[in-house]
Design a protein around this motif. Structure first.
Motif, mmCIF file in Angstrom:
data_model
loop_
_atom_site.group_PDB
_atom_site.id
_atom_site.type_symbol
_atom_site.label_atom_id
_atom_site.label_comp_id
_atom_site.label_asym_id
_atom_site.label_seq_id
_atom_site.Cartn_x
_atom_site.Cartn_y
_atom_site.Cartn_z
ATOM 1 N N ILE A 281 -0.220 25.201 45.708
ATOM 2 C CA ILE A 281 0.051 26.510 46.107
ATOM 3 C C ILE A 281 -1.371 27.262 46.639
ATOM 4 O O ILE A 281 -1.459 27.765 47.762
ATOM 5 C CB ILE A 281 0.863 27.370 45.433
ATOM 6 N N ALA A 282 -2.272 27.346 45.851
ATOM 7 C CA ALA A 282 -3.456 27.801 46.292
ATOM 8 C C ALA A 282 -4.257 27.707 47.264
ATOM 9 O O ALA A 282 -4.856 28.095 47.997
ATOM 10 C CB ALA A 282 -4.514 27.910 44.853
ATOM 11 N N GLU A 283 -4.131 26.164 47.251
ATOM 12 C CA GLU A 283 -4.827 25.447 48.701
ATOM 13 C C GLU A 283 -3.943 25.713 49.861
ATOM 14 O O GLU A 283 -4.621 25.468 50.841
ATOM 15 C CB GLU A 283 -4.934 24.022 48.158
ATOM 16 N N ASN A 284 -2.555 25.303 49.737
ATOM 17 C CA ASN A 284 -1.905 25.277 50.939
ATOM 18 C C ASN A 284 -1.162 26.461 51.434
ATOM 19 O O ASN A 284 -0.860 26.550 52.579
ATOM 20 C CB ASN A 284 -0.890 24.204 50.798
ATOM 21 N N ASN A 285 -0.867 27.372 50.403
ATOM 22 C CA ASN A 285 -0.012 28.670 50.938
ATOM 23 C C ASN A 285 -0.513 29.808 49.883
ATOM 24 O O ASN A 285 0.301 30.171 49.247
ATOM 25 C CB ASN A 285 1.318 28.496 51.242
ATOM 26 N N PRO A 286 -1.763 30.075 49.819
ATOM 27 C CA PRO A 286 -2.118 31.080 48.715
ATOM 28 C C PRO A 286 -1.458 32.552 48.840
ATOM 29 O O PRO A 286 -1.154 33.364 48.135
ATOM 30 C CB PRO A 286 -3.498 31.206 49.028
ATOM 31 N N ALA A 287 -0.681 32.670 50.265
ATOM 32 C CA ALA A 287 0.195 34.135 50.294
ATOM 33 C C ALA A 287 1.598 33.811 49.629
ATOM 34 O O ALA A 287 2.172 35.075 49.700
ATOM 35 C CB ALA A 287 0.041 34.271 51.833
ATOM 36 N N LEU A 288 1.724 32.768 49.191
ATOM 37 C CA LEU A 288 3.162 32.611 48.657
ATOM 38 C C LEU A 288 3.253 33.531 47.388
ATOM 39 O O LEU A 288 2.315 33.448 46.422
ATOM 40 C CB LEU A 288 3.542 30.998 48.461
ATOM 41 N N LYS A 289 4.309 34.138 47.181
ATOM 42 C CA LYS A 289 4.720 35.336 46.074
ATOM 43 C C LYS A 289 5.652 34.324 45.113
ATOM 44 O O LYS A 289 6.811 34.019 45.501
ATOM 45 C CB LYS A 289 5.024 36.569 46.598
ATOM 46 N N TYR A 290 5.005 34.142 43.815
ATOM 47 C CA TYR A 290 5.970 33.382 43.111
ATOM 48 C C TYR A 290 5.765 33.581 41.440
ATOM 49 O O TYR A 290 4.710 34.334 41.454
ATOM 50 C CB TYR A 290 5.902 31.753 43.278
ATOM 51 N N GLU A 291 6.566 33.247 40.921
ATOM 52 C CA GLU A 291 6.528 33.472 39.056
ATOM 53 C C GLU A 291 6.988 31.968 38.893
ATOM 54 O O GLU A 291 7.489 31.250 39.117
ATOM 55 C CB GLU A 291 7.257 34.371 38.752
ATOM 56 N N ILE A 292 6.111 31.800 37.542
ATOM 57 C CA ILE A 292 6.682 30.596 36.711
ATOM 58 C C ILE A 292 7.515 31.153 35.466
ATOM 59 O O ILE A 292 6.966 31.809 34.651
ATOM 60 C CB ILE A 292 5.482 29.802 36.194
ATOM 61 N N VAL A 293 8.383 30.594 35.317
ATOM 62 C CA VAL A 293 9.392 30.786 34.215
ATOM 63 C C VAL A 293 10.100 29.577 33.525
ATOM 64 O O VAL A 293 10.021 28.443 34.034
ATOM 65 C CB VAL A 293 10.459 31.644 34.501
ATOM 66 N N SER A 294 10.534 29.739 32.311
ATOM 67 C CA SER A 294 11.104 28.660 31.730
ATOM 68 C C SER A 294 12.552 28.310 32.368
ATOM 69 O O SER A 294 13.271 28.999 33.152
ATOM 70 C CB SER A 294 11.776 29.006 30.081
ATOM 71 N N MET A 295 12.832 26.837 32.439
ATOM 72 C CA MET A 295 13.973 26.458 33.032
ATOM 73 C C MET A 295 15.331 27.088 32.604
ATOM 74 O O MET A 295 15.519 27.258 31.224
ATOM 75 C CB MET A 295 14.058 24.925 32.968
ATOM 76 N N PRO A 296 16.399 27.513 33.325
ATOM 77 C CA PRO A 296 17.471 28.356 32.801
ATOM 78 C C PRO A 296 18.245 27.099 31.950
ATOM 79 O O PRO A 296 18.242 25.859 32.127
ATOM 80 C CB PRO A 296 18.251 28.783 33.901
ATOM 81 N N THR A 297 18.939 27.663 30.841
ATOM 82 C CA THR A 297 19.639 26.811 29.929
ATOM 83 C C THR A 297 21.087 27.500 29.814
ATOM 84 O O THR A 297 21.253 28.824 30.110
ATOM 85 C CB THR A 297 19.107 26.538 28.736
ATOM 86 N N PRO A 298 21.886 26.731 29.299
ATOM 87 C CA PRO A 298 23.359 27.575 29.227
ATOM 88 C C PRO A 298 23.459 28.900 28.352
ATOM 89 O O PRO A 298 24.060 29.778 28.997
ATOM 90 C CB PRO A 298 24.355 26.459 28.600
ATOM 91 N N ASP A 299 22.534 28.919 27.344
ATOM 92 C CA ASP A 299 22.251 30.257 26.746
ATOM 93 C C ASP A 299 21.238 31.131 27.039
ATOM 94 O O ASP A 299 20.837 32.101 26.340
ATOM 95 C CB ASP A 299 22.753 30.031 25.154
ATOM 96 N N GLY A 300 20.333 30.434 27.740
ATOM 97 C CA GLY A 300 19.170 31.245 28.032
ATOM 98 C C GLY A 300 17.760 30.831 27.156
ATOM 99 O O GLY A 300 16.769 31.287 27.348
ATOM 100 N N SER A 301 17.999 30.072 26.274
ATOM 101 C CA SER A 301 16.993 29.527 25.441
ATOM 102 C C SER A 301 15.874 28.790 26.296
ATOM 103 O O SER A 301 16.264 27.909 27.176
ATOM 104 C CB SER A 301 17.407 28.866 24.337
#
Length: 417
Positions: A281-301
């Motif tokens: 992302i830093a190399e090809n589209n540094p303007a991209l706005k994003y966040e990194i989170v845990s993969m969703p699960t049935p109960d959120g754990s």
């Protein structure tokens, strides 16, 4: 990490037969170098990037400076060639002393490897993340020294999230489905969730869902894809995501790498990614706005798929054992190891390495997930067949095939080996 490595029974048997003919044990030859003094170690590694060879040469230069009586011969191969190269070396009684590879169960089963505790200090052994130790072991004995790690997490395009009227990244499956459908509804070729079920890494995408549901791929003794309710629950929900328009078109034939390129371009709302994705992302589209989170699960754990390649030491010549230990201990010191891992764009498998990188904001979500990461049953001899089955069959859920039938077919192919 790009390719799996496994030695078949025929090759291992041939290697053992050769071992009985060698005067100095498996691998033959002397521990000394060509001049008859000191010790020579042969190091076989795959190339992760165009920087790999230079990184290893730098490690070797530093090591030989501190240990002038030890010479390290480096051989770098592509992942595509690595399996054939090591097979030929074993058959020719020329196994490397140290090798960087993936699965090692076949070598361990035929007694070709040192237990790692025999070739690293107690301090180095204790520094490995506990979550990686089980994945590095066969029958309770650790044969692999975890080299690099990769954990998977959900990359979220926060601009698309806002445009869809969603305030926060989803934590549960229901929230994920709802959010992805709203993002897909934005139109203009935008997909809510990127689900790659093509031949590149269908097993990785599936694992994130299966593990999140509390399912499993099995363990070193038994592969269990079919007959696990949680696995069926995950596969069924994956199909629901596809049929309800929450994913990109033709999910069953889409591969991860080109799909991630589309995410980087800003055309996908959410997709599972790797630590190197941050650099992409830093190399090809540094303007991209994003966040990194845990993969969703049935109960959120939280859930994470962990993948690790290993260093392994072949029992060629016991006179080299001390030199192997010195090399591995040197490599895993934080000052040497952390820059190597950082440059390759992966995560450290050691506690000290994670501490050293703790201030790296982009990597923190991945580092936080490492202690609880779940792994493929790569020490099971049938894992290669299972892996191939996912890649060739899992995409059928995108064509409307019943998930239960797909899991049954994957299990059958895995059992057939």
């Amino acid at each position: 990490m790009k390719k799996s490595l496994r030695i078949g029974a025929m090759v291992a048997t041939a290697a053992l037969a050769t071992m009985t003919l060698a005067s100095c044990g498996f691998g033959g030859g002397s521990g000394g170098d060509a001049s008859g003094s000191g010790t020579t170690l042969n190091l076989l590694v795959p190339s992760y990037s165009d920087k790999t060879q230079g990184l290893w040469e730098e490690v070797i230069t530093g090591f030989e400076k501190e240990n002038p009586d030890i010479t390290v011969n480096l051989e770098v191969q592509s992942w595509d060639n690595l399996n054939d190269v090591v097979t030929t070396k074993i058959q020719g009684n020329q196994a490397p002393d140290i090798m960087n590879g993936g699965p090692f169960a076949g070598f361990a089963a035929d007694d070709l490897l040192y237990p790692i505790e025999d070739v690293v200090s107690s301090g180095t052994l204790a520094d490995f993340q506990e979550s990686f130790v089980e994945a590095s072991s066969v029958d309770g004995v650790q044969y692999g020294a975890p080299l690099i790690a990769s954990a998977r997490a959900l990359f979220v395009n926060t601009d698309l999230l806002a445009q869809a009227g969603v305030a926060a990244a989803p934590k549960t499956w229901d929230e994920l489905l709802d959010t992805a459908k709203k993002i897909s509804a934005l139109g203009n070729g935008i997909a809510g969730y990127g689900m790659p079920l093509g031949s590149e890494e269908a097993q990785a995408e599936s694992a994130m869902w299966f593990f999140g549901a509390g399912g499993t791929f099995g363990d070193e003794k038994k592969i269990t894809i079919d007959g696990v309710p949680e696995n069926l629950k995950a596969a069924t929900f994956m199909q629901q995501m596809i049929t309800e328009g929450a994913t990109q078109a033709d999910a069953g034939a889409t591969n991860r790498s080109p799909l991630m390129d589309i995410f980087v371009q800003g055309k996908i709302g959410m997709q599972v990614g790797l630590p190197p994705t941050v650099g992409q992302i830093a190399e090809n589209n540094p303007a991209l706005k994003y966040e990194i989170v845990s993969m969703p699960t049935p109960d959120g754990s939280p859930v994470a798929l962990g993948v690790a390649d290993h260093l392994m030491a072949f029992k060629n010549d016991d006179t080299k054992k001390e030199a192997i230990t010195k090399f591995l201990d040197y490599y895993y010191t934080s000052d040497v190891y952390v820059p190597w891992v950082q440059t390759e764009g992966f995560l450290p498998t050691t506690k000290s390495g994670s501490e050293a990188l703790g201030g790296e904001e982009a990597l923190k979500p991945f580092l936080d997930l490492l202690p609880s990461a779940k792994f493929y049953p790569s020490t099971n001899p049938k894992w290669d067949a299972t892996n191939a089955a996912f890649k060739s069959l899992m995409g059928q859920i995108a064509q409307g095939k019943a998930p239960a039938e797909v899991l049954k077919e994957i299990q059958a192919q895995a059992d057939a080996g």
